[in-house]
Enzyme design. Structure first.
Site, PDB file in Angstrom:
ATOM      1  N   ASP A 187       0.961  -1.077   0.061  1.00 12.54           N
ATOM      2  CA  ASP A 187      -0.020  -0.434  -0.090  1.00 12.54           C
ATOM      3  C   ASP A 187       0.330   0.921  -0.007  1.00 12.54           C
ATOM      4  O   ASP A 187       0.145   2.082  -0.950  1.00 12.54           O
ATOM      5  CB  ASP A 187      -0.806   0.336   1.481  1.00 12.54           C
ATOM      6  CG  ASP A 187      -2.151  -0.600   0.963  1.00 12.54           C
ATOM      7  OD1 ASP A 187      -2.307  -1.885   0.151  1.00 12.54           O
ATOM      8  OD2 ASP A 187      -3.118  -0.649   1.607  1.00 12.54           O
ATOM      9  N   CYS A 200       1.561  -8.140   5.346  1.00 16.72           N
ATOM     10  CA  CYS A 200       0.874  -6.854   4.797  1.00 16.72           C
ATOM     11  C   CYS A 200      -0.806  -6.213   4.857  1.00 16.72           C
ATOM     12  O   CYS A 200      -1.768  -7.368   5.190  1.00 16.72           O
ATOM     13  CB  CYS A 200       1.649  -5.843   3.644  1.00 16.72           C
ATOM     14  SG  CYS A 200       3.752  -6.234   4.319  1.00 16.72           S
ATOM     15  N   ASP A 201      -1.024  -5.403   4.956  1.00 16.89           N
ATOM     16  CA  ASP A 201      -2.001  -4.706   4.866  1.00 16.89           C
ATOM     17  C   ASP A 201      -3.555  -5.577   4.326  1.00 16.89           C
ATOM     18  O   ASP A 201      -4.541  -5.948   5.060  1.00 16.89           O
ATOM     19  CB  ASP A 201      -2.514  -3.628   4.696  1.00 16.89           C
ATOM     20  CG  ASP A 201      -1.617  -2.577   4.679  1.00 16.89           C
ATOM     21  OD1 ASP A 201      -0.386  -2.726   5.218  1.00 16.89           O
ATOM     22  OD2 ASP A 201      -1.903  -1.344   4.506  1.00 16.89           O
ATOM     23  N   LYS A 202      -3.608  -5.981   3.128  1.00 14.86           N
ATOM     24  CA  LYS A 202      -4.726  -7.102   2.931  1.00 14.86           C
ATOM     25  C   LYS A 202      -4.808  -8.494   2.618  1.00 14.86           C
ATOM     26  O   LYS A 202      -5.470  -9.265   2.482  1.00 14.86           O
ATOM     27  CB  LYS A 202      -5.065  -6.399   0.938  1.00 14.86           C
ATOM     28  CG  LYS A 202      -5.721  -4.362   0.814  1.00 14.86           C
ATOM     29  CD  LYS A 202      -6.380  -4.551   1.877  1.00 14.86           C
ATOM     30  CE  LYS A 202      -6.275  -2.968   2.122  1.00 14.86           C
ATOM     31  NZ  LYS A 202      -5.294  -2.165   2.135  1.00 14.86           N
ATOM     32  N   CYS A 240       5.514  -2.413   7.734  1.00 11.46           N
ATOM     33  CA  CYS A 240       5.907  -1.505   8.518  1.00 11.46           C
ATOM     34  C   CYS A 240       5.312  -0.918  10.065  1.00 11.46           C
ATOM     35  O   CYS A 240       4.409  -1.250  10.217  1.00 11.46           O
ATOM     36  CB  CYS A 240       4.812   0.222   8.207  1.00 11.46           C
ATOM     37  SG  CYS A 240       5.566   0.324   6.016  1.00 11.46           S
ATOM     38  N   GLU A 294      -6.869   5.034   0.472  1.00 17.38           N
ATOM     39  CA  GLU A 294      -6.065   4.894   1.054  1.00 17.38           C
ATOM     40  C   GLU A 294      -5.571   6.818   1.268  1.00 17.38           C
ATOM     41  O   GLU A 294      -5.482   7.430   0.121  1.00 17.38           O
ATOM     42  CB  GLU A 294      -5.147   4.497   1.905  1.00 17.38           C
ATOM     43  CG  GLU A 294      -5.652   3.181   2.199  1.00 17.38           C
ATOM     44  CD  GLU A 294      -4.593   2.668   3.215  1.00 17.38           C
ATOM     45  OE1 GLU A 294      -3.315   3.390   2.588  1.00 17.38           O
ATOM     46  OE2 GLU A 294      -4.157   0.704   3.976  1.00 17.38           O
ATOM     47  N   SER A 326      -4.913   5.043   5.107  1.00 15.35           N
ATOM     48  CA  SER A 326      -3.335   4.409   6.474  1.00 15.35           C
ATOM     49  C   SER A 326      -3.764   3.947   7.691  1.00 15.35           C
ATOM     50  O   SER A 326      -4.167   4.914   8.055  1.00 15.35           O
ATOM     51  CB  SER A 326      -2.312   5.556   5.717  1.00 15.35           C
ATOM     52  OG  SER A 326      -1.120   4.799   6.305  1.00 15.35           O
TER      53      SER A 326
END
Length: 616
Positions: free
Chosen positions: A81, A122-124, A195, A491, A517
């Site tokens: 992202d 990570c995000d998704k 992150c 985002e 985000s």
């Protein structure tokens, strides 16, 4: 007694062809009686949170084989992202969640696997795999790649911690020299891993602990630390045991839907609110609940957010605390322990590693643990050396952060706020709700009234902010960026970062039917539902209108008379095929994204697909 699913393709004369193909993958005669365990890896060289995962699937595979199973690894896609941020690439991020869920389902069902190990980060990727695990409802366990070490830079004779957001903010700050920006860029993301703040990836990996689907430490022990290897090894052994318990002992308690119940979702959002997790977690938990067949809604999140205190503040809510500091304070098990002592946790629920959460807390919560190995585990520290290699260092803190009065993790009596880090707001502009991360909002602006500045896209808003068209007291409204209207629900990290760089972080608000985000802070309100493209009132807002925001009373109100809104809606509907579409926006939308937009729903249901739209 349930039959091993894999017998469909491994047993009987008629499966000779399938067995021939299985043999071509390396299986031997004795393997056809063993459980076949799918390993869904997500290695890619595009994403720092996944760049170190290449060999970790085989690490788990060897442990599965040693425990008496057959391991078969495959890979999913993974979108970064941060790299996709601020341009058309972000349109693909949320839709990738559905692709990941589908790809896991396709591989597991097509090859009749018996159980599943999800190597995410990570995000998704974690949400997509979570949706798949609940959809499939076979024994499953999660083990993530782990968080990145926080960056460090010497600034005015002082060493400060950094993360990705610092690089974005400083780059847009005209008072920062090129040399200063370069130094931050080179230091912000020093290692492999997700992150380093309480952004979406780390929030979701922490929530898998609360849901009961991952081992203690999954959300917080660093990607670079040698201790993380044990999570992968234990996951391999545990999944074989879970498969045998289900298929050989008819023990359905190990299935995802037996573990992730309505009460487990309550535990997850309770943790989320207490730790000030990313607003994206709301979107993903709602989507996961839909897959689990659990009626968990925005109303439940609103109810929980009103009674759960904020026990932990991590970047971006505060600049100098990162996930590595949460781990030193006892990690997620420590936060869950404080919630349990406050009477806010369903501790009777099972997990993949313990009969109940209470049993797990008695061992893993540092405030009640007696095992020195547990204390040593939570002393795992950053190595301070840039690297893309997993398990590459073994540094430890000299002591734990056990201060529950002023430390990183607080008890209820010493909470940062007695109301939690996330809130659901309702009003005439968001009849089905919207989300704000209160942990990242200065309390001085928990009530805010401002003049509306309307933008039909994120790009237009960025241009307006950087062009100094936004002043103190403005509310930036970015619409037609929801799941359907974007499509893809971009985002808005760049607009919020640029507001901060202009010194407006505490002077303005941002409202959108898009999302933010996990790195976003400030008065940033997203997930406005219904979205503009679905006829939501955010599509009726006009330049110069006034919006009233009242976080303590969970209210957001467009200060326009009802009869005026009714007239605006009638005028919008009169536009025919041009109604509820952004005016003047030039955006190329691929066929893949058009297909996603045709089926997706607004954020209040998790942005999931509604297949009834195509059923005949």
């Amino acid at each position: 007694m349930p039959q091993y699913r894999s017998r469909t393709s491994t047993a009987g004369r008629n499966m000779a062809g399938a067995r021939a193909l299985w043999r071509a993958t390396g299986m031997k005669d004795g393997d056809f009686e063993k459980p076949i365990i799918a390993i869904a890896n997500s290695f890619t060289q595009f994403v720092p949170g996944h760049v170190h995962l290449k060999d970790l699937g085989q690490l788990v595979a060897r442990e599965i084989e040693a425990a008496g199973g057959v391991a078969k690894e495959f890979n999913t896609i993974a979108v970064d992202d941060g790299i996709a941020m601020g341009h058309a690439g972000m349109l693909y991020s949320l839709p990738s969640r559905e692709l990941i869920a589908d790809s896991v389902e396709y591989m597991v069902n097509a090859h009749t696997a018996d159980a599943l190990v999800c190597i995410s980060n990570c995000d998704k990727i974690t949400p997509g795999m979570l949706m798949a695990a609940l959809r499939l409802n076979i024994p499953a366990i999660f083990v993530s790649g782990g968080p990145m070490e926080a960056g460090k830079v010497k600034w005015e004779a002082k060493v400060i911690s950094l993360d990705l957001v610092d690089a974005m903010v400083k780059a847009a700050d005209s008072s920062c020299s090129d040399a200063e920006v370069d130094a931050i860029e080179r230091s912000a993301c020093p290692t492999c891993g997700s992150c380093s703040g309480m952004f979406t990836a780390n929030s979701m990996n922490c929530l898998t602990e609360a849901l009961g689907l991952s081992l203690p430490g999954n959300g917080t022990v660093l990607a670079t630390h040698a201790d993380r290897e044990q999570l992968f090894l234990r996951a391999g052994r545990t999944i074989v045991d879970m498969a045998r318990r289900y298929y050989e002992k008819d023990d359905a308690s190990v299935l995802p839907r037996s573990i992730v119940t309505f009460q487990a979702f309550e535990n997850a959002i309770t943790l989320d609110v207490a730790m000030g997790g990313s607003t994206n977690t709301v979107l993903h938990l709602l989507a996961a609940a839909r897959e689990a067949g659990v009626d968990f809604t925005m109303a439940d999140i609103d109810r929980i957010s009103r009674k759960v205190p904020c026990l932990c503040k991590v970047a971006p809510a505060v600049a100098d605390v990162h996930i590595e500091d949460v781990h030193r304070a006892g990690g997620i098990m420590a936060i869950l322990g404080e919630l349990n002592r406050a009477g806010l946790l369903h501790a009777e629920l099972p997990t993949v590693h313990s009969k109940t959460m209470a049993e797990a807390l008695s061992r893993w919560d540092v405030m009640q643990a007696h095992d020195n190995a547990v204390f040593e585990f939570y002393k795992a520290a950053p190595g301070g050396v840039p690297t893309q290699v997993a398990f590459s260092q073994n540094r430890r803190w000299k002591e734990l952060d056990m201060d529950r009065s002023h430390g990183v993790i607080r008890d209820r009596a010493n909470a940062f706020t007695q109301e939690g880090g996330l809130a659901v707001l309702y009003g005439n502009i968001a009849e089905k709700g919207c989300i704000v991360k209160t942990a990242g909002v200065d309390e001085s602006i928990w009530t805010f009234t401002g003049r509306v500045r309307v933008f039909e896209s994120q790009e237009a808003a960025v241009e307006g902010i950087l062009g100094d068209r936004i002043v103190a007291g403005d509310i930036v409204v970015i619409r037609y960026e929801g799941p359907k209207g974007g499509p893809g629900m971009q985002e808005m990290l760049y607009p919020t970062s640029y507001l901060k760089s202009k010194g407006l972080g505490k002077e303005c608000a941002l409202l959108t039917d898009g999302r933010f985000s996990g790195g976003t802070s400030g008065l940033s309100i997203g997930h406005v539902s219904p979205e503009a493209a679905c006829g939501g009132a955010i599509g009726l807002v006009e330049e110069g209108d006034s919006i009233e925001i009242d976080i303590p009373n969970r209210r957001i109100h467009l200060a326009v008379p009802d009869e005026v809104l009714t007239a605006r809606r009638a005028a919008m509907n009169a536009k025919g095929h041009k109604a509820w579409k952004p005016e003047g926006r030039q955006r190329v939308v691929s066929a893949a994204l058009q297909a996603y937009a045709a089926l997706t729903t607004s954020a209040d249901t998790g942005g999931v697909r509604d297949v009834t739209q195509v059923q005949r």
